[in-house]
Design a protein around this motif. Structure first.
Motif, PDB file in Angstrom:
ATOM      1  N   PHE A 106     -35.910  49.255 -16.617  1.00 10.40           N
ATOM      2  CA  PHE A 106     -35.694  48.517 -17.872  1.00 10.40           C
ATOM      3  C   PHE A 106     -34.521  47.534 -17.767  1.00 10.40           C
ATOM      4  O   PHE A 106     -33.408  47.933 -17.422  1.00 10.40           O
ATOM      5  N   ASP A 107     -34.790  46.289 -18.083  1.00 12.74           N
ATOM      6  CA  ASP A 107     -33.708  45.302 -18.163  1.00 12.74           C
ATOM      7  C   ASP A 107     -33.496  44.978 -19.639  1.00 12.74           C
ATOM      8  O   ASP A 107     -34.068  44.038 -20.172  1.00 12.74           O
ATOM      9  N   LEU A 108     -32.698  45.824 -20.262  1.00 13.48           N
ATOM     10  CA  LEU A 108     -32.413  45.643 -21.686  1.00 13.48           C
ATOM     11  C   LEU A 108     -30.925  45.412 -21.838  1.00 13.48           C
ATOM     12  O   LEU A 108     -30.141  45.823 -20.979  1.00 13.48           O
ATOM     13  N   ARG A 130     -37.054  38.307 -26.920  1.00 15.63           N
ATOM     14  CA  ARG A 130     -35.884  37.459 -27.083  1.00 15.63           C
ATOM     15  C   ARG A 130     -35.150  37.391 -25.750  1.00 15.63           C
ATOM     16  O   ARG A 130     -34.837  38.422 -25.167  1.00 15.63           O
ATOM     17  N   ARG A 131     -34.890  36.248 -25.265  1.00 15.44           N
ATOM     18  CA  ARG A 131     -34.337  36.152 -23.911  1.00 15.44           C
ATOM     19  C   ARG A 131     -33.016  36.866 -23.803  1.00 15.44           C
ATOM     20  O   ARG A 131     -32.174  36.765 -24.681  1.00 15.44           O
ATOM     21  N   ARG A 132     -32.876  37.564 -22.706  1.00 13.66           N
ATOM     22  CA  ARG A 132     -31.626  38.270 -22.504  1.00 13.66           C
ATOM     23  C   ARG A 132     -30.630  37.307 -21.884  1.00 13.66           C
ATOM     24  O   ARG A 132     -30.780  36.910 -20.746  1.00 13.66           O
ATOM     25  N   THR A 133     -29.674  36.901 -22.666  1.00 11.69           N
ATOM     26  CA  THR A 133     -28.713  35.972 -22.091  1.00 11.69           C
ATOM     27  C   THR A 133     -27.334  36.601 -22.075  1.00 11.69           C
ATOM     28  O   THR A 133     -26.414  36.044 -21.531  1.00 11.69           O
ATOM     29  N   ALA A 159     -32.793  45.549  -4.917  1.00 14.10           N
ATOM     30  CA  ALA A 159     -31.860  45.074  -5.943  1.00 14.10           C
ATOM     31  C   ALA A 159     -32.231  43.647  -6.328  1.00 14.10           C
ATOM     32  O   ALA A 159     -32.544  42.833  -5.453  1.00 14.10           O
ATOM     33  N   MET A 160     -32.166  43.375  -7.620  1.00 16.00           N
ATOM     34  CA  MET A 160     -32.281  41.978  -8.033  1.00 16.00           C
ATOM     35  C   MET A 160     -30.928  41.324  -7.825  1.00 16.00           C
ATOM     36  O   MET A 160     -29.888  41.890  -8.175  1.00 16.00           O
ATOM     37  N   ILE A 161     -30.976  40.129  -7.275  1.00 19.31           N
ATOM     38  CA  ILE A 161     -29.733  39.378  -7.095  1.00 19.31           C
ATOM     39  C   ILE A 161     -29.776  38.276  -8.145  1.00 19.31           C
ATOM     40  O   ILE A 161     -30.441  37.254  -7.978  1.00 19.31           O
ATOM     41  N   GLU A 162     -29.098  38.545  -9.256  1.00 12.86           N
ATOM     42  CA  GLU A 162     -29.162  37.600 -10.368  1.00 12.86           C
ATOM     43  C   GLU A 162     -27.817  37.404 -11.043  1.00 12.86           C
ATOM     44  O   GLU A 162     -27.726  36.772 -12.087  1.00 12.86           O
ATOM     45  N   VAL A 163     -26.803  37.992 -10.429  1.00  8.19           N
ATOM     46  CA  VAL A 163     -25.437  37.819 -10.927  1.00  8.19           C
ATOM     47  C   VAL A 163     -24.644  37.292  -9.725  1.00  8.19           C
ATOM     48  O   VAL A 163     -24.832  37.782  -8.608  1.00  8.19           O
ATOM     49  N   THR A 208     -33.477  33.830 -10.206  1.00 13.08           N
ATOM     50  CA  THR A 208     -32.720  32.598 -10.452  1.00 13.08           C
ATOM     51  C   THR A 208     -32.506  32.317 -11.943  1.00 13.08           C
ATOM     52  O   THR A 208     -31.571  31.597 -12.294  1.00 13.08           O
ATOM     53  N   ASN A 209     -33.365  32.878 -12.803  1.00 11.19           N
ATOM     54  CA  ASN A 209     -33.170  32.583 -14.230  1.00 11.19           C
ATOM     55  C   ASN A 209     -31.773  33.005 -14.665  1.00 11.19           C
ATOM     56  O   ASN A 209     -31.043  32.249 -15.312  1.00 11.19           O
ATOM     57  N   ASP A 210     -31.415  34.225 -14.317  1.00 12.02           N
ATOM     58  CA  ASP A 210     -30.083  34.695 -14.682  1.00 12.02           C
ATOM     59  C   ASP A 210     -29.013  34.164 -13.746  1.00 12.02           C
ATOM     60  O   ASP A 210     -27.912  33.831 -14.186  1.00 12.02           O
ATOM     61  N   LEU A 211     -29.348  34.093 -12.464  1.00 10.90           N
ATOM     62  CA  LEU A 211     -28.335  33.653 -11.500  1.00 10.90           C
ATOM     63  C   LEU A 211     -27.789  32.270 -11.891  1.00 10.90           C
ATOM     64  O   LEU A 211     -26.584  32.024 -11.851  1.00 10.90           O
ATOM     65  N   LEU A 224     -38.035  35.564  -4.148  1.00 11.27           N
ATOM     66  CA  LEU A 224     -37.411  34.887  -5.279  1.00 11.27           C
ATOM     67  C   LEU A 224     -38.411  34.917  -6.427  1.00 11.27           C
ATOM     68  O   LEU A 224     -39.572  34.531  -6.244  1.00 11.27           O
ATOM     69  N   CYS A 225     -37.959  35.427  -7.598  1.00 11.46           N
ATOM     70  CA  CYS A 225     -38.932  35.605  -8.684  1.00 11.46           C
ATOM     71  C   CYS A 225     -38.559  34.855  -9.957  1.00 11.46           C
ATOM     72  O   CYS A 225     -39.209  35.018 -10.971  1.00 11.46           O
ATOM     73  N   GLY A 226     -37.515  34.040  -9.925  1.00 11.20           N
ATOM     74  CA  GLY A 226     -37.176  33.271 -11.128  1.00 11.20           C
ATOM     75  C   GLY A 226     -38.143  32.110 -11.288  1.00 11.20           C
ATOM     76  O   GLY A 226     -39.012  31.879 -10.430  1.00 11.20           O
TER      77      GLY A 226
HETATM   78  C1  PEP Z   1     -34.502  36.231 -13.367  1.00 11.14           C
HETATM   79  O1  PEP Z   1     -33.407  36.456 -13.904  1.00 11.14           O
HETATM   80  O2  PEP Z   1     -34.725  35.249 -12.626  1.00 11.14           O
HETATM   81  C2  PEP Z   1     -35.633  37.128 -13.618  1.00 11.14           C
HETATM   82  C3  PEP Z   1     -36.789  36.988 -13.001  1.00 11.14           C
HETATM   83  O3  PEP Z   1     -35.444  38.079 -14.559  1.00 11.14           O
HETATM   84  P1  PEP Z   1     -35.733  37.838 -16.123  1.00 11.14           P
HETATM   85  O4  PEP Z   1     -36.301  36.472 -16.280  1.00 11.14           O
HETATM   86  O5  PEP Z   1     -36.661  38.919 -16.530  1.00 11.14           O
HETATM   87  O6  PEP Z   1     -34.357  37.996 -16.668  1.00 11.14           O
END
Ligand code: PEP
Ligand code: MG
Length: 585
Positions: free
Chosen positions: A337-339, A353-356, A433-437, A458-461, A506-508
């Motif tokens: 869960f990414d909440l 709602r986008r998690r920002t 691990a997600m690398i997003e920070v 990449t969305n969060d990164l 890469l999944c962003g």
């Molecule tokens: C991301 O941060 O790039 C990502 C795929 O996760 P999410 O869009 O779900 O935050």
């Protein structure tokens, strides 16, 4: 007849009917034909009924559990749902403006938002969040069962020309490019990026038309000339004849857009394309587009506004099992869960709602609530008996977090091995691990020995690297995938993974952008996960590029100082190559 002039960024002449798409905020607006209005209103009313049922269910559960005093909160939301100022107003918008229901709900919500914000009383002002939640729930329910822009656009007869305020890769992924044969955008600010996108898609395009998406009515015939930058609206019969004579559209060569199967660059580098999914209903698209697995399943979407405690281990096991069985023998990557704290604490707050927000979120939040993480891990380990599973932790910021999470996973697995002996092999589960920070990217060499794979989000990164919240209009323009710092972080992660011999994908949204995927391959990436609809769009771009040339371009791009210079450099490289060829070939 009216003649508009912008900047031609991708050559070719197309005659077609205008389809108009505006995408302010995260909701898309598209016109619907008169005979669809009743169906759209019916979908709105179904979404209202579904939302009502969900809220009543949540309320009943909350009433009988701890925190029963919270139940009254849902009465307010139920009243809003029935109030004509929201759904009734949205219906009026659908009927009078002939637009999709999700957009109408968004408009009705915005009107209410301004009313609430003008209130003096801070308590009343805060009630705006309830309206936002109800509107969000309605839109989520409209999404299940609603037709996407791709299907709606396909109802336009004959070739069409897209007139949009801007064209992002995520919108491009939802369109049917065999029907949309050219596009024109109001925005001129991202000229190079849009130009590369158009050329990668092989469609004529014009940018910088200012307010064309507001001025041109859907269905109007237009002639678009991507060489001169001229758009003729409602052309005369002579202009139509002339356009027929000059009509050209660069053709893609090679495979058909939708043919599944392995993807390789012209110099034989194998590129793996997987899919990001949120709902099991997305699975049919996986097969249709030939995804090689699920690279990201956003598990928090299963909550869909339900309190986390109400989703049992068995509920989760059933869902993961079904997902794994449907995708096997291809692998499924399930992200825990990414909440954020607010979504976690507040029943009714949907994950759409986008998690920002930074702070207590993702894996951190899971470690702070180990029972929730343990329940999810138990369900995952049990489900791993049914096919290849990868477990992925979101929002990792430090090695300790991964170690703690892996310890919990090991405890869960050893407990289950006793009770469910021989049913699964926990050693087979890959953990990533997600690398997003930015901290995780900068310490990727330290994280790599702790995991079996990396996935770059990449969305969060981008957001955290550039300190830009995409949902904040004041700074969202600064969200820039081509910022040198972002590209360096990606390269750093790719190198750390290579040194430790672990796969990295890469999944962003960057992965699904045909204008950027060549650069990413040039940075050494060979695995991507994207919204399923983007696969047939990105695939032909990859099939026409040379990885060696992409590496050369990326090497140079990384020495440039600004995103603007990088964008222009990539465009110039494209313009220098033959018109029909990819910038990367
Ligand atoms: C991301 O941060 O790039 C990502 C795929 O996760 P999410 O869009 O779900 O935050
Ligand atoms: Mg993320």
């Amino acid at each position: 007849m009216e003649r508009l002039t912008g900047i031609g960024v991708s050559p070719g002449v197309v005659l077609g009917r205008a389809v108009v798409l505006t995408q302010r905020t995260e909701v898309m607006r598209f016109p619907i034909p008169p005979d669809r209005v009743d169906r759209e209103v019916a979908a709105l009313l179904r979404a209202q009924a579904a939302s009502k049922q969900q809220l009543q269910d949540i309320k009943a559960r909350v009433e009988h559990g701890p925190g029963s005093e919270l139940a009254a909160l849902f009465d307010a939301q139920l009243l809003m749902l029935d109030d004509p100022i929201l759904v009734g107003r949205a219906e009026t918008i659908v009927r009078t403006e002939r637009v999709n229901a999700a957009w109408a709900v968004h408009r009705a919500y915005e009107e209410l938002y301004h009313v609430f914000m003008s209130m003096e009383d801070p308590y009343l002002r805060e009630r705006e969040t309830d309206v936002a939640d109800v509107a969000g729930r309605l839109r989520l329910n409209l999404r299940h069962g609603a037709k996407g822009p791709k299907e709606l656009l396909s109802q336009v007869d004959g070739p069409s020309v897209l007139i949009a305020d801007e064209l992002t890769a995520s919108v491009a992924a939802q369109l049917d490019w065999s029907r949309v044969q050219a596009f024109a955008t109001d925005a001129g600010s991202r000229t190079y990026h849009t130009a590369i996108l158009a050329r990668s898609l092989k469609v004529p395009a014009i940018v910088g038309l200012h307010d064309a998406s507001l001025r041109i009515a859907a269905g109007t015939p237009v002639v678009l000339d991507g060489t001169t930058g001229e758009l003729i609206v409602a052309p005369t019969p002579e202009q139509i004849d002339e356009a027929h004579r000059r009509a050209t559209r660069p053709r893609r060569k090679g495979r058909s857009q939708t043919e599944p199967g392995p993807v390789t660059t012209t110099d034989g580098v194998r590129i793996r394309l997987e899919a990001n999914i949120e709902l099991l209903e997305d699975l049919p698209f996986l097969n249709e587009h030939g995804a090689e697995g699920v690279g990201l399943y956003r598990s928090e979407f299963m909550l869909s506004g339900r309190p986390i405690a109400s989703v049992t281990e068995d509920d989760q096991y059933g869902l993961y099992r079904s997902l794994i069985e449907q995708v096997a023998p291809r692998p499924v990557t399930i992200r825990t869960f990414d909440l954020d704290e607010r979504q976690f604490a507040g029943p009714g707050r949907g994950p759409e709602r986008r998690r920002t927000r930074p702070g207590l979120r993702g894996l951190r939040l899971g470690l702070a609530n180990p029972d929730v993480l343990r329940t999810q891990m138990r369900a995952l380990v049990r489900a791993s008996a049914h096919g290849p599973l990868r477990i992925m932790f979101p929002f990792v910021t430090a090695v300790e977090e991964v170690r703690q999470a892996r310890t919990i996973l090991a405890e869960v697995a050893s407990g289950l091995s006793r009770t469910h002996a021989g049913q699964f092999e926990p050693g087979q589960i890959k953990v990533g691990a997600m690398i997003e920070v930015p901290s995780a990217a900068l310490a990727a060499d330290l994280l790599a020995p702790e995991v079996d794979f990396f996935t770059i989000g990449t969305n969060d990164l981008i957001q955290f690297c550039l300190a830009v919240d995409r949902t904040d209009d004041r700074v969202s323009d600064l969200y820039e995938p081509l910022h040198p710092a972002v590209l360096r972080l990606i390269r750093m992660v790719r190198r750390a993974a290579a040194r430790h011999r672990i796969p990295v994908s890469l999944c962003g949204e960057m992965a699904s952008d045909p204008a950027l995927v060549g650069l990413l391959i040039g940075l050494g990436l060979t695995e991507f996960s994207m919204t399923p609809g983007a696969i047939p769009i990105v695939r032909p771009v990859i099939e026409e590029l040379s990885a060696a040339e992409a590496r050369r371009l990326a090497g140079h791009a990384l020495r440039l100082a600004t995103a603007g210079e990088i964008e222009q450099y990539l465009f110039d490289a494209l313009a220098a190559s033959a018109v029909q060829r990819s910038p990367w070939s």
